[in-house]
Write a protein that holds these residues in place. Structure first.
Motif, PDB file in Angstrom:
ATOM      1  N   THR A   1      42.364  34.981  39.738  1.00 31.20           N
ATOM      2  CA  THR A   1      41.857  34.351  38.515  1.00 31.20           C
ATOM      3  C   THR A   1      40.409  33.885  38.654  1.00 31.20           C
ATOM      4  OG1 THR A   1      42.877  32.282  39.177  1.00 31.20           O
ATOM      5  CG2 THR A   1      44.069  33.588  37.589  1.00 31.20           C
ATOM      6  N   ILE A   2      39.967  33.570  39.875  1.00 35.62           N
ATOM      7  CA  ILE A   2      38.596  33.052  39.998  1.00 35.62           C
ATOM      8  C   ILE A   2      37.575  34.108  40.426  1.00 35.62           C
ATOM      9  CG2 ILE A   2      39.269  30.664  40.428  1.00 35.62           C
ATOM     10  CD1 ILE A   2      38.669  31.085  43.375  1.00 35.62           C
ATOM     11  N   ILE A   3      38.044  35.141  41.096  1.00 36.73           N
ATOM     12  CA  ILE A   3      37.081  36.127  41.595  1.00 36.73           C
ATOM     13  C   ILE A   3      36.746  37.145  40.512  1.00 36.73           C
ATOM     14  CG2 ILE A   3      36.802  38.058  43.222  1.00 36.73           C
ATOM     15  CD1 ILE A   3      37.979  36.322  45.321  1.00 36.73           C
ATOM     16  N   GLN A   4      35.464  37.362  40.313  1.00 36.94           N
ATOM     17  CA  GLN A   4      35.032  38.321  39.290  1.00 36.94           C
ATOM     18  C   GLN A   4      35.132  39.736  39.839  1.00 36.94           C
ATOM     19  OE1 GLN A   4      32.276  37.255  36.389  1.00 36.94           O
ATOM     20  NE2 GLN A   4      31.460  35.583  37.621  1.00 36.94           N
ATOM     21  N   LYS A   5      35.479  40.637  38.947  1.00 41.16           N
ATOM     22  CA  LYS A   5      35.652  42.035  39.343  1.00 41.16           C
ATOM     23  C   LYS A   5      34.652  42.906  38.593  1.00 41.16           C
ATOM     24  CE  LYS A   5      40.508  40.969  39.890  1.00 41.16           C
ATOM     25  NZ  LYS A   5      40.410  39.593  39.432  1.00 41.16           N
ATOM     26  N   PRO A   6      34.225  44.004  39.229  1.00 37.47           N
ATOM     27  CA  PRO A   6      33.268  44.878  38.560  1.00 37.47           C
ATOM     28  C   PRO A   6      33.954  45.864  37.605  1.00 37.47           C
ATOM     29  CG  PRO A   6      33.678  45.672  40.769  1.00 37.47           C
ATOM     30  CD  PRO A   6      34.510  44.424  40.604  1.00 37.47           C
ATOM     31  N   ARG A   7      33.228  46.240  36.585  1.00 37.22           N
ATOM     32  CA  ARG A   7      33.727  47.231  35.619  1.00 37.22           C
ATOM     33  C   ARG A   7      32.517  48.043  35.164  1.00 37.22           C
ATOM     34  NH1 ARG A   7      33.339  47.238  30.244  1.00 37.22           N
ATOM     35  NH2 ARG A   7      32.722  45.066  30.048  1.00 37.22           N
TER      36      ARG A   7
ATOM     37  N   CYS B   1      38.836  48.234  45.880  1.00 33.73           N
ATOM     38  CA  CYS B   1      37.636  47.399  45.736  1.00 33.73           C
ATOM     39  C   CYS B   1      37.748  46.107  46.550  1.00 33.73           C
ATOM     40  CB  CYS B   1      37.428  47.076  44.254  1.00 33.73           C
ATOM     41  SG  CYS B   1      36.007  45.998  43.958  1.00 33.73           S
ATOM     42  N   ILE B   2      36.686  45.797  47.282  1.00 36.75           N
ATOM     43  CA  ILE B   2      36.673  44.569  48.101  1.00 36.75           C
ATOM     44  C   ILE B   2      35.735  43.511  47.502  1.00 36.75           C
ATOM     45  CG2 ILE B   2      37.335  45.708  50.252  1.00 36.75           C
ATOM     46  CD1 ILE B   2      34.333  45.745  50.989  1.00 36.75           C
ATOM     47  N   ASN B   3      35.314  43.733  46.262  1.00 34.58           N
ATOM     48  CA  ASN B   3      34.456  42.769  45.557  1.00 34.58           C
ATOM     49  C   ASN B   3      33.177  42.425  46.315  1.00 34.58           C
ATOM     50  OD1 ASN B   3      36.252  42.452  43.304  1.00 34.58           O
ATOM     51  ND2 ASN B   3      37.543  41.237  44.638  1.00 34.58           N
TER      52      ASN B   3
ATOM     53  N   ASN C   1      22.056  48.233  34.568  1.00 30.56           N
ATOM     54  CA  ASN C   1      22.900  47.090  34.209  1.00 30.56           C
ATOM     55  C   ASN C   1      24.238  47.542  33.604  1.00 30.56           C
ATOM     56  OD1 ASN C   1      23.468  44.373  34.033  1.00 30.56           O
ATOM     57  ND2 ASN C   1      22.505  44.127  32.023  1.00 30.56           N
ATOM     58  N   ALA C   2      24.778  48.585  34.192  1.00 28.63           N
ATOM     59  CA  ALA C   2      26.014  49.147  33.652  1.00 28.63           C
ATOM     60  C   ALA C   2      27.264  48.679  34.394  1.00 28.63           C
ATOM     61  CB  ALA C   2      25.951  50.673  33.695  1.00 28.63           C
ATOM     62  N   ILE C   3      27.071  47.922  35.460  1.00 26.84           N
ATOM     63  CA  ILE C   3      28.240  47.359  36.143  1.00 26.84           C
ATOM     64  C   ILE C   3      28.344  45.896  35.733  1.00 26.84           C
ATOM     65  CG2 ILE C   3      29.343  46.799  38.348  1.00 26.84           C
ATOM     66  CD1 ILE C   3      29.151  49.721  38.310  1.00 26.84           C
ATOM     67  N   LYS C   4      29.372  45.608  34.995  1.00 26.67           N
ATOM     68  CA  LYS C   4      29.590  44.243  34.506  1.00 26.67           C
ATOM     69  C   LYS C   4      30.592  43.538  35.403  1.00 26.67           C
ATOM     70  CE  LYS C   4      27.048  45.019  30.937  1.00 26.67           C
ATOM     71  NZ  LYS C   4      25.691  44.525  30.956  1.00 26.67           N
ATOM     72  N   LEU C   5      30.408  42.235  35.548  1.00 25.42           N
ATOM     73  CA  LEU C   5      31.358  41.442  36.323  1.00 25.42           C
ATOM     74  C   LEU C   5      32.131  40.543  35.376  1.00 25.42           C
ATOM     75  CD1 LEU C   5      29.176  40.328  39.360  1.00 25.42           C
ATOM     76  CD2 LEU C   5      30.728  42.274  39.209  1.00 25.42           C
ATOM     77  N   GLY C   6      33.406  40.391  35.659  1.00 27.67           N
ATOM     78  CA  GLY C   6      34.209  39.517  34.814  1.00 27.67           C
ATOM     79  C   GLY C   6      35.619  39.410  35.357  1.00 27.67           C
TER      80      GLY C   6
END
Ligand code: SF4
Ligand code: SF4
Length: 86
Positions: free
Chosen positions: A26-32, A65-67, A78-83
Protein backbone atom coordinates in the motif's frame (compact mmCIF):
# COMPACT_ATOMS: atom_id res chain seq x y z
CA UNK A 1 31.42 -6.42 10.03
CA UNK A 2 29.49 -4.18 12.37
CA UNK A 3 26.86 -2.02 10.79
CA UNK A 4 23.61 -0.45 11.86
CA UNK A 5 20.52 -2.06 10.42
CA UNK A 6 17.85 0.22 8.91
CA UNK A 7 14.83 0.96 11.11
CA UNK A 8 12.58 -0.91 8.70
CA UNK A 9 14.46 -4.10 9.55
CA UNK A 10 13.09 -4.06 13.11
CA UNK A 11 9.58 -3.29 11.92
CA UNK A 12 9.59 -6.15 9.44
CA UNK A 13 11.08 -8.60 11.92
CA UNK A 14 8.36 -8.14 14.57
CA UNK A 15 5.32 -8.21 12.27
CA UNK A 16 3.88 -11.27 10.54
CA UNK A 17 5.01 -11.49 6.89
CA UNK A 18 1.50 -11.00 5.45
CA UNK A 19 1.13 -7.73 7.39
CA UNK A 20 4.52 -6.57 6.12
CA UNK A 21 3.48 -7.41 2.54
CA UNK A 22 0.19 -5.56 2.99
CA UNK A 23 1.92 -2.46 4.37
CA UNK A 24 4.52 -2.40 1.64
CA UNK A 25 2.00 -3.03 -1.12
CA UNK A 26 0.00 0.00 0.00
CA UNK A 27 2.86 2.45 0.60
CA UNK A 28 5.35 1.55 -2.09
CA UNK A 29 4.79 3.21 -5.45
CA UNK A 30 4.92 1.06 -8.54
CA UNK A 31 5.88 2.01 -12.08
CA UNK A 32 3.44 1.93 -14.99
CA UNK A 33 3.96 2.80 -18.66
CA UNK A 34 1.86 5.62 -20.03
CA UNK A 35 1.11 4.37 -23.56
CA UNK A 36 0.24 7.83 -24.84
CA UNK A 37 3.62 9.27 -23.93
CA UNK A 38 5.80 6.25 -24.68
CA UNK A 39 7.93 6.52 -27.83
CA UNK A 40 9.11 2.90 -27.62
CA UNK A 41 12.74 4.01 -27.45
CA UNK A 42 13.54 0.92 -25.37
CA UNK A 43 15.70 2.63 -22.75
CA UNK A 44 13.54 1.49 -19.83
CA UNK A 45 13.63 -2.11 -21.03
CA UNK A 46 17.39 -1.89 -21.43
CA UNK A 47 18.04 -0.52 -17.93
CA UNK A 48 15.58 -2.72 -16.04
CA UNK A 49 17.81 -5.05 -14.02
CA UNK A 50 15.24 -7.85 -13.84
CA UNK A 51 13.73 -7.76 -17.33
CA UNK A 52 10.28 -6.82 -16.06
CA UNK A 53 9.27 -4.53 -18.94
CA UNK A 54 7.47 -5.59 -22.10
CA UNK A 55 7.09 -2.91 -24.74
CA UNK A 56 4.88 -5.15 -26.86
CA UNK A 57 2.16 -5.03 -24.24
CA UNK A 58 3.30 -1.91 -22.32
CA UNK A 59 3.15 -4.02 -19.19
CA UNK A 60 5.49 -4.24 -16.24
CA UNK A 61 5.62 -7.65 -14.61
CA UNK A 62 4.80 -6.95 -10.95
CA UNK A 63 6.24 -10.26 -9.81
CA UNK A 64 9.63 -9.45 -11.33
CA UNK A 65 9.77 -5.71 -10.59
CA UNK A 66 11.94 -4.76 -7.61
CA UNK A 67 10.82 -1.11 -7.54
CA UNK A 68 14.26 0.30 -8.25
CA UNK A 69 12.70 3.07 -10.41
CA UNK A 70 15.57 3.03 -12.93
CA UNK A 71 12.96 2.99 -15.71
CA UNK A 72 11.27 6.05 -14.24
CA UNK A 73 14.56 7.93 -13.93
CA UNK A 74 15.79 7.06 -17.40
CA UNK A 75 12.66 7.74 -19.43
CA UNK A 76 13.16 11.16 -20.99
CA UNK A 77 9.58 11.25 -22.27
CA UNK A 78 8.12 11.04 -18.77
CA UNK A 79 6.20 7.96 -19.79
CA UNK A 80 6.87 5.90 -16.68
CA UNK A 81 4.42 6.96 -14.01
CA UNK A 82 4.66 6.01 -10.36
CA UNK A 83 1.64 5.32 -8.24
CA UNK A 84 -0.21 2.85 -6.12
CA UNK A 85 -1.80 1.02 -9.03
CA UNK A 86 -3.49 -2.31 -8.42
S1 SF4 B 1 11.98 4.82 -21.85
FE1 SF4 B 1 10.00 5.83 -21.84
S2 SF4 B 1 9.58 6.31 -23.99
FE2 SF4 B 1 11.26 4.82 -23.95
S3 SF4 B 1 10.22 2.85 -24.18
FE3 SF4 B 1 10.43 3.22 -21.99
S4 SF4 B 1 8.52 4.21 -21.38
FE4 SF4 B 1 8.66 4.33 -23.59
S1 SF4 C 1 11.19 -0.18 -11.26
FE1 SF4 C 1 13.14 -1.18 -11.71
S2 SF4 C 1 12.65 -3.34 -11.68
FE2 SF4 C 1 10.72 -2.27 -11.84
S3 SF4 C 1 10.30 -2.17 -14.02
FE3 SF4 C 1 11.37 -0.28 -13.48
S4 SF4 C 1 13.52 -0.71 -13.87
FE4 SF4 C 1 12.45 -2.68 -13.79
Amino acid sequence: MKFRKPDTFYLTSILPPFIVRLIFSTIIQKPRIDKRRCKRCGICKEVCPVGAISLDTFKIDRKKCINCYCCHEMCRFNAIKLGRFL
